[in-house]
Design an enzyme around this catalytic site. Structure first.
Site, PDB file in Angstrom:
ATOM      1  N   GLN A  51      16.256  23.192  11.156  1.00  0.00           N
ATOM      2  CA  GLN A  51      17.134  24.127  11.882  1.00  0.00           C
ATOM      3  C   GLN A  51      17.470  23.648  13.293  1.00  0.00           C
ATOM      4  OE1 GLN A  51      14.407  27.523  10.583  1.00  0.00           O
ATOM      5  NE2 GLN A  51      16.344  28.591  10.858  1.00  0.00           N
ATOM      6  N   CYS A  92      17.399  35.057   9.062  1.00  0.00           N
ATOM      7  CA  CYS A  92      17.301  33.631   9.388  1.00  0.00           C
ATOM      8  C   CYS A  92      17.942  33.401  10.745  1.00  0.00           C
ATOM      9  CB  CYS A  92      18.023  32.811   8.314  1.00  0.00           C
ATOM     10  SG  CYS A  92      17.912  31.033   8.585  1.00  0.00           S
ATOM     11  N   HIS A 134      10.586  30.522   2.554  1.00  0.00           N
ATOM     12  CA  HIS A 134      11.890  30.451   3.229  1.00  0.00           C
ATOM     13  C   HIS A 134      11.976  29.170   4.090  1.00  0.00           C
ATOM     14  CE1 HIS A 134      15.186  32.502   5.714  1.00  0.00           C
ATOM     15  NE2 HIS A 134      14.814  31.504   6.502  1.00  0.00           N
ATOM     16  N   HIS A 138      14.255  25.464   3.805  1.00  0.00           N
ATOM     17  CA  HIS A 138      15.033  24.745   4.836  1.00  0.00           C
ATOM     18  C   HIS A 138      14.779  23.235   4.751  1.00  0.00           C
ATOM     19  CE1 HIS A 138      17.006  27.823   7.177  1.00  0.00           C
ATOM     20  NE2 HIS A 138      15.899  28.493   7.409  1.00  0.00           N
TER      21      HIS A 138
HETATM   22  O1  K1U Z   1      15.220  31.182  10.747  1.00  0.00           O
HETATM   23  C1  K1U Z   1      14.146  31.275  10.196  1.00  0.00           C
HETATM   24  O2  K1U Z   1      13.868  30.563   9.249  1.00  0.00           O
HETATM   25  C2  K1U Z   1      13.157  32.300  10.727  1.00  0.00           C
HETATM   26  C3  K1U Z   1      13.176  33.606   9.965  1.00  0.00           C
HETATM   27  C4  K1U Z   1      11.947  33.654   9.084  1.00  0.00           C
HETATM   28  C5  K1U Z   1      11.945  34.749   8.045  1.00  0.00           C
HETATM   29  C6  K1U Z   1      11.838  36.070   8.373  1.00  0.00           C
HETATM   30  C7  K1U Z   1      11.822  37.035   7.397  1.00  0.00           C
HETATM   31  C8  K1U Z   1      11.898  36.681   6.082  1.00  0.00           C
HETATM   32  C9  K1U Z   1      12.004  35.360   5.754  1.00  0.00           C
HETATM   33  C10 K1U Z   1      12.031  34.396   6.735  1.00  0.00           C
HETATM   34  C11 K1U Z   1      13.152  34.747  10.966  1.00  0.00           C
HETATM   35  O3  K1U Z   1      12.319  34.803  11.803  1.00  0.00           O
HETATM   36  S1  K1U Z   1      14.391  35.942  10.809  1.00  0.00           S
HETATM   37  C12 K1U Z   1      14.073  37.112  12.108  1.00  0.00           C
HETATM   38  C13 K1U Z   1      12.893  37.984  11.927  1.00  0.00           C
HETATM   39  O4  K1U Z   1      12.070  38.016  12.822  1.00  0.00           O
HETATM   40  C14 K1U Z   1      12.656  38.813  10.719  1.00  0.00           C
HETATM   41  C15 K1U Z   1      13.655  39.135   9.813  1.00  0.00           C
HETATM   42  C16 K1U Z   1      13.395  39.916   8.683  1.00  0.00           C
HETATM   43  C17 K1U Z   1      12.133  40.403   8.440  1.00  0.00           C
HETATM   44  C18 K1U Z   1      11.101  40.102   9.337  1.00  0.00           C
HETATM   45  C19 K1U Z   1      11.362  39.330  10.478  1.00  0.00           C
HETATM   46 ZN    ZN Z   2      15.769  30.445   8.063  1.00  0.00          ZN
END
Ligand code: K1U
Ligand code: ZN
Length: 168
Positions: A51, A92, A134, A138
């Site tokens: 990323q 994300c 997740h 990536h």
């Molecule tokens: O960009 C990324 O890969 C980080 C992503 C990680 C993620 C969060 C939730 C589910 C799967 C992967 C994030 O941090 S998104 C922002 C966030 O803090 C969040 C979003 C949804 C649920 C819980 C947290």
């Molecule tokens: Zn992501």
């Protein structure tokens, strides 16, 4: 430490396949520190090197409420995936403002190396299991929106291009 710019979907660099890390040196540890700082600054719970346009198999995760439980996975591999699958909402940092449900195994065991090259295993469930899967996607060039329908993907791509044009 430095904040690194995060690539936004549909940037083609998000589709690159990361290479395994073979040198566990100060350069790698600096990358890990910068990834962690970038994740915390963006209020994310995870971040993959892909990323920030670094194509090495490195991910950082912190799912704690206190935001002081950093987990670093280098060369992560899933050695067990639960047969039970669960739908859960994902977001994300590369697709800001987009949240949708993805179905994945509800538990995984991951083996990886730490910044010093020591191998360890983690049994993960709930948010940590989702986040590991997740972030590992990536590293193979896959963004979570690619699990959604073609219609949703088209809408998300158009929305993201507009957002990026507006902030340019
Ligand atoms: O960009 C990324 O890969 C980080 C992503 C990680 C993620 C969060 C939730 C589910 C799967 C992967 C994030 O941090 S998104 C922002 C966030 O803090 C969040 C979003 C949804 C649920 C819980 C947290
Ligand atoms: Zn992501």
């Amino acid at each position: 430490m430095a904040l690194l710019p995060i690539l936004h979907y549909p940037d083609p660099r998000l589709g690159k396949i990361a290479k395994a890390v073979s040198e566990f040196d100060d350069r790698l540890r600096a990358l890990v520190a910068n990834l962690a700082q970038t994740m915390y600054d963006a209020n994310g719970v995870g971040l993959a090197a892909t990323q920030v346009d670094v194509h090495q198999r490195v991910i950082v995760i912190d799912t704690s409420d206190s935001r002081d439980q950093l987990q670093v996975f280098i060369n992560p591999r899933i050695i067990r995936a639960s047969p039970n699958r669960r739908l859960a909402e994902e977001g994300c940092l590369s697709v800001p403002g987009v949240y949708d449900e993805v179905e994945r195994p509800d538990g995984v065991t991951v083996e990886a190396e730490d910044e010093r090259g020591r191998t360890f295993r983690v049994d993960a469930e709930e948010l940590l299991a989702i986040c590991i899967q997740h972030e590992m996607d990536h590293l193979t060039g896959k963004v979570f929106v690619e699990y959604l329908s073609q219609l949703k993907q088209t809408r998300i791509r158009s929305r993201m291009r507009k957002l990026d044009r507006a902030s340019a």
